[in-house]
Design a protein around this motif. Structure first.
Motif, PDB file in Angstrom:
ATOM      1  N   VAL A   1      20.041  -9.257  -6.531  1.00 58.43           N
ATOM      2  CA  VAL A   1      20.307 -10.028  -5.317  1.00 58.43           C
ATOM      3  C   VAL A   1      21.808 -10.177  -5.084  1.00 58.43           C
ATOM      4  CG1 VAL A   1      20.193 -12.299  -6.476  1.00 58.43           C
ATOM      5  CG2 VAL A   1      19.670 -12.102  -4.025  1.00 58.43           C
ATOM      6  N   ASP A   2      22.597 -10.282  -6.153  1.00 57.18           N
ATOM      7  CA  ASP A   2      24.047 -10.445  -6.016  1.00 57.18           C
ATOM      8  C   ASP A   2      24.699  -9.188  -5.449  1.00 57.18           C
ATOM      9  OD1 ASP A   2      23.638 -12.921  -7.111  1.00 57.18           O
ATOM     10  OD2 ASP A   2      24.773 -12.556  -8.953  1.00 57.18           O
ATOM     11  N   TYR A   3      24.384  -8.032  -6.045  1.00 60.22           N
ATOM     12  CA  TYR A   3      25.098  -6.838  -5.578  1.00 60.22           C
ATOM     13  C   TYR A   3      24.528  -6.277  -4.282  1.00 60.22           C
ATOM     14  CZ  TYR A   3      21.812  -3.910  -8.459  1.00 60.22           C
ATOM     15  OH  TYR A   3      20.726  -3.286  -9.037  1.00 60.22           O
ATOM     16  N   LEU A   4      23.247  -6.507  -4.022  1.00 58.29           N
ATOM     17  CA  LEU A   4      22.729  -6.053  -2.730  1.00 58.29           C
ATOM     18  C   LEU A   4      23.241  -6.926  -1.589  1.00 58.29           C
ATOM     19  CD1 LEU A   4      19.071  -4.861  -3.371  1.00 58.29           C
ATOM     20  CD2 LEU A   4      21.173  -3.520  -3.232  1.00 58.29           C
TER      21      LEU A   4
ATOM     22  N   GLY B   1      15.238  -7.043   3.236  1.00 58.33           N
ATOM     23  CA  GLY B   1      14.354  -6.927   4.388  1.00 58.33           C
ATOM     24  C   GLY B   1      14.089  -5.467   4.721  1.00 58.33           C
ATOM     25  N   GLU B   2      13.021  -5.244   5.455  1.00 60.31           N
ATOM     26  CA  GLU B   2      12.656  -3.870   5.835  1.00 60.31           C
ATOM     27  C   GLU B   2      13.678  -3.290   6.804  1.00 60.31           C
ATOM     28  OE1 GLU B   2       8.707  -3.681   7.276  1.00 60.31           O
ATOM     29  OE2 GLU B   2       7.794  -4.385   5.399  1.00 60.31           O
ATOM     30  N   GLY B   3      13.917  -1.984   6.665  1.00 61.09           N
ATOM     31  CA  GLY B   3      14.787  -1.282   7.597  1.00 61.09           C
ATOM     32  C   GLY B   3      16.256  -1.319   7.263  1.00 61.09           C
ATOM     33  N   GLU B   4      16.636  -2.016   6.199  1.00 59.94           N
ATOM     34  CA  GLU B   4      18.060  -2.111   5.859  1.00 59.94           C
ATOM     35  C   GLU B   4      18.534  -0.953   4.987  1.00 59.94           C
ATOM     36  OE1 GLU B   4      20.820  -4.200   6.694  1.00 59.94           O
ATOM     37  OE2 GLU B   4      19.371  -4.278   8.324  1.00 59.94           O
ATOM     38  N   LEU B   5      17.678  -0.464   4.102  1.00 56.34           N
ATOM     39  CA  LEU B   5      18.080   0.630   3.219  1.00 56.34           C
ATOM     40  C   LEU B   5      17.968   1.952   3.970  1.00 56.34           C
ATOM     41  CD1 LEU B   5      16.432  -0.283  -0.207  1.00 56.34           C
ATOM     42  CD2 LEU B   5      18.844  -0.476   0.427  1.00 56.34           C
TER      43      LEU B   5
ATOM     44  N   ARG C   1       7.335   6.317   2.926  1.00 54.79           N
ATOM     45  CA  ARG C   1       6.382   5.378   3.532  1.00 54.79           C
ATOM     46  C   ARG C   1       7.086   4.099   3.991  1.00 54.79           C
ATOM     47  NH1 ARG C   1       2.810   6.962  -0.634  1.00 54.79           N
ATOM     48  NH2 ARG C   1       3.419   5.144  -1.879  1.00 54.79           N
ATOM     49  N   GLN C   2       8.153   3.735   3.297  1.00 58.08           N
ATOM     50  CA  GLN C   2       8.906   2.530   3.646  1.00 58.08           C
ATOM     51  C   GLN C   2       9.980   2.799   4.709  1.00 58.08           C
ATOM     52  OE1 GLN C   2       8.040  -0.379   2.364  1.00 58.08           O
ATOM     53  NE2 GLN C   2       6.578   0.490   0.923  1.00 58.08           N
ATOM     54  N   GLY C   3      10.028   4.034   5.208  1.00 54.46           N
ATOM     55  CA  GLY C   3      11.031   4.370   6.216  1.00 54.46           C
ATOM     56  C   GLY C   3      12.414   4.578   5.641  1.00 54.46           C
ATOM     57  N   ILE C   4      12.487   4.855   4.332  1.00 54.10           N
ATOM     58  CA  ILE C   4      13.774   5.084   3.665  1.00 54.10           C
ATOM     59  C   ILE C   4      13.955   6.591   3.472  1.00 54.10           C
ATOM     60  CG2 ILE C   4      15.096   4.690   1.544  1.00 54.10           C
ATOM     61  CD1 ILE C   4      13.447   2.073   1.209  1.00 54.10           C
ATOM     62  N   ARG C   5      15.033   7.120   4.006  1.00 55.37           N
ATOM     63  CA  ARG C   5      15.306   8.543   3.829  1.00 55.37           C
ATOM     64  C   ARG C   5      15.538   8.849   2.354  1.00 55.37           C
ATOM     65  NH1 ARG C   5      17.470   6.528   8.338  1.00 55.37           N
ATOM     66  NH2 ARG C   5      17.613   7.771  10.253  1.00 55.37           N
TER      67      ARG C   5
ATOM     68  N   ARG D   1      11.903  -4.296  -4.882  1.00 56.37           N
ATOM     69  CA  ARG D   1      12.741  -5.484  -5.056  1.00 56.37           C
ATOM     70  C   ARG D   1      13.869  -5.509  -4.021  1.00 56.37           C
ATOM     71  NH1 ARG D   1      14.787  -5.255 -10.999  1.00 56.37           N
ATOM     72  NH2 ARG D   1      16.097  -7.004 -10.292  1.00 56.37           N
ATOM     73  N   ALA D   2      14.458  -4.358  -3.783  1.00 55.07           N
ATOM     74  CA  ALA D   2      15.556  -4.276  -2.819  1.00 55.07           C
ATOM     75  C   ALA D   2      15.086  -4.625  -1.412  1.00 55.07           C
ATOM     76  CB  ALA D   2      16.169  -2.882  -2.848  1.00 55.07           C
ATOM     77  N   ILE D   3      13.905  -4.152  -1.049  1.00 57.81           N
ATOM     78  CA  ILE D   3      13.363  -4.480   0.275  1.00 57.81           C
ATOM     79  C   ILE D   3      13.087  -5.976   0.373  1.00 57.81           C
ATOM     80  CG2 ILE D   3      11.389  -4.157   1.825  1.00 57.81           C
ATOM     81  CD1 ILE D   3      11.254  -1.245   0.790  1.00 57.81           C
TER      82      ILE D   3
END
Length: 270
Positions: free
Chosen positions: A111-114, A147-151, A173-177, A141-143
């Motif tokens: 959570v700190d570095y993201l 939140g969705e769509g950020e990565l 599937r999560q929309g992450i390239r 965990r990152a999502i």
């Protein structure tokens, strides 16, 4: 998912430096490449920046990626590292800023570095943000954190001998390239009989067949090369179309052969 363009293929710069790297970038840009991938760990950001500045291609036409190393993930250190990368690259922003490796043993809480990564985007220092070498569990965990769509992407090792299907499918599937590094398995694809046979039938190289296979899987690749003919043939690979049978033949080459596996790596997906 953002509609931003993500030029494919890109030019990887790992293990390249000095005049060799500068010439490779200039040659790639002249051939039409518009995506350059570097990292703090490569110790070549200054040379990458110089090559871009000396080229005839405007900065805004180049998709530039860099990555923050895992010893700079504490929020204050992260912020300083981003500023140092921008200074070395000679630019006010990168198009994509990545966490190069997740913090070993969660020494720095994700959570700190993201959140620090997200702040770099909010401040305009990165147009897009993403991760590298994250597992499916870490992606989830990152999502949850961002939140969705950020990565924008997860940059991972992928080639015919490490097909990483579970992780790739999960990201897509999560929309992450997915960005694939070491796509040619440090040259091992050139020795594989299956790839050679398919290549012969198309009158191209096994490397070109491999890149066409990755493109068909909707993966952005960043092979490195110092030779103009290889840079050109990598581009030409994207014009190839493989049959379903050829795709299936390559699919059977998976042997979970991981090349990048340092002692601080996460617990990989099977």
């Amino acid at each position: 998912m953002s509609n931003a363009t993500f030029p494919n293929p890109g030019l990887g710069t790992f293990r390249l430096n000095g005049d060799t790297l500068k010439q490779s970038i200039k040659e790639a840009l002249s051939l039409g490449y518009r995506h350059i991938d570097t990292a703090q760990f490569y110790d070549n950001e200054s040379t990458v920046g110089q090559a871009i500045a000396e080229s005839d291609v405007p900065r805004e036409e180049i998709f530039l990626t860099t990555k923050i190393w895992h010893d700079q993930l504490q929020p204050d250190a992260f912020k300083a590292a981003v500023n140092e990368s921008l200074r070395k690259l000679g630019t006010d922003y990168v198009d994509l800023l990545l966490i190069h490796w997740p913090s070993p043993e969660d020494e720095v809480p994700m959570v700190d570095y993201l959140n620090a990564l997200s702040e770099a985007k909010a401040s305009g220092k990165a147009r897009h943000i993403g991760v590298s070498n994250f597992t499916t569990a870490q992606i989830d965990r990152a999502i949850d954190i961002l939140g969705e769509g950020e990565l924008f992407t997860n940059q991972i090792e992928v080639h015919p001998f490490l097909q990483n299907t579970v992780l790739i499918d999960h990201c897509q599937r999560q929309g992450i390239r997915v960005t694939g590094y070491m796509p040619l398995a440090v040259g091992k694809v050139m020795e594989d009989d299956t790839l050679k046979a398919i290549a012969d039938s198309h009158e191209v190289s096994p490397a070109q067949i491999t890149l066409a296979w990755l493109k068909a899987r909707d993966i952005t690749v960043i092979p490195s090369s110092t030779k103009a003919e290889h840079l050109k043939s990598n581009l030409e690979a994207f014009e190839l179309e493989l049959t379903a049978d050829e795709m299936a033949q390559i699919g059977r080459l998976d042997r979970a052969e991981r090349i990048a596996n340092p002692d601080f790596a996460p617990n990989w997906d099977e």
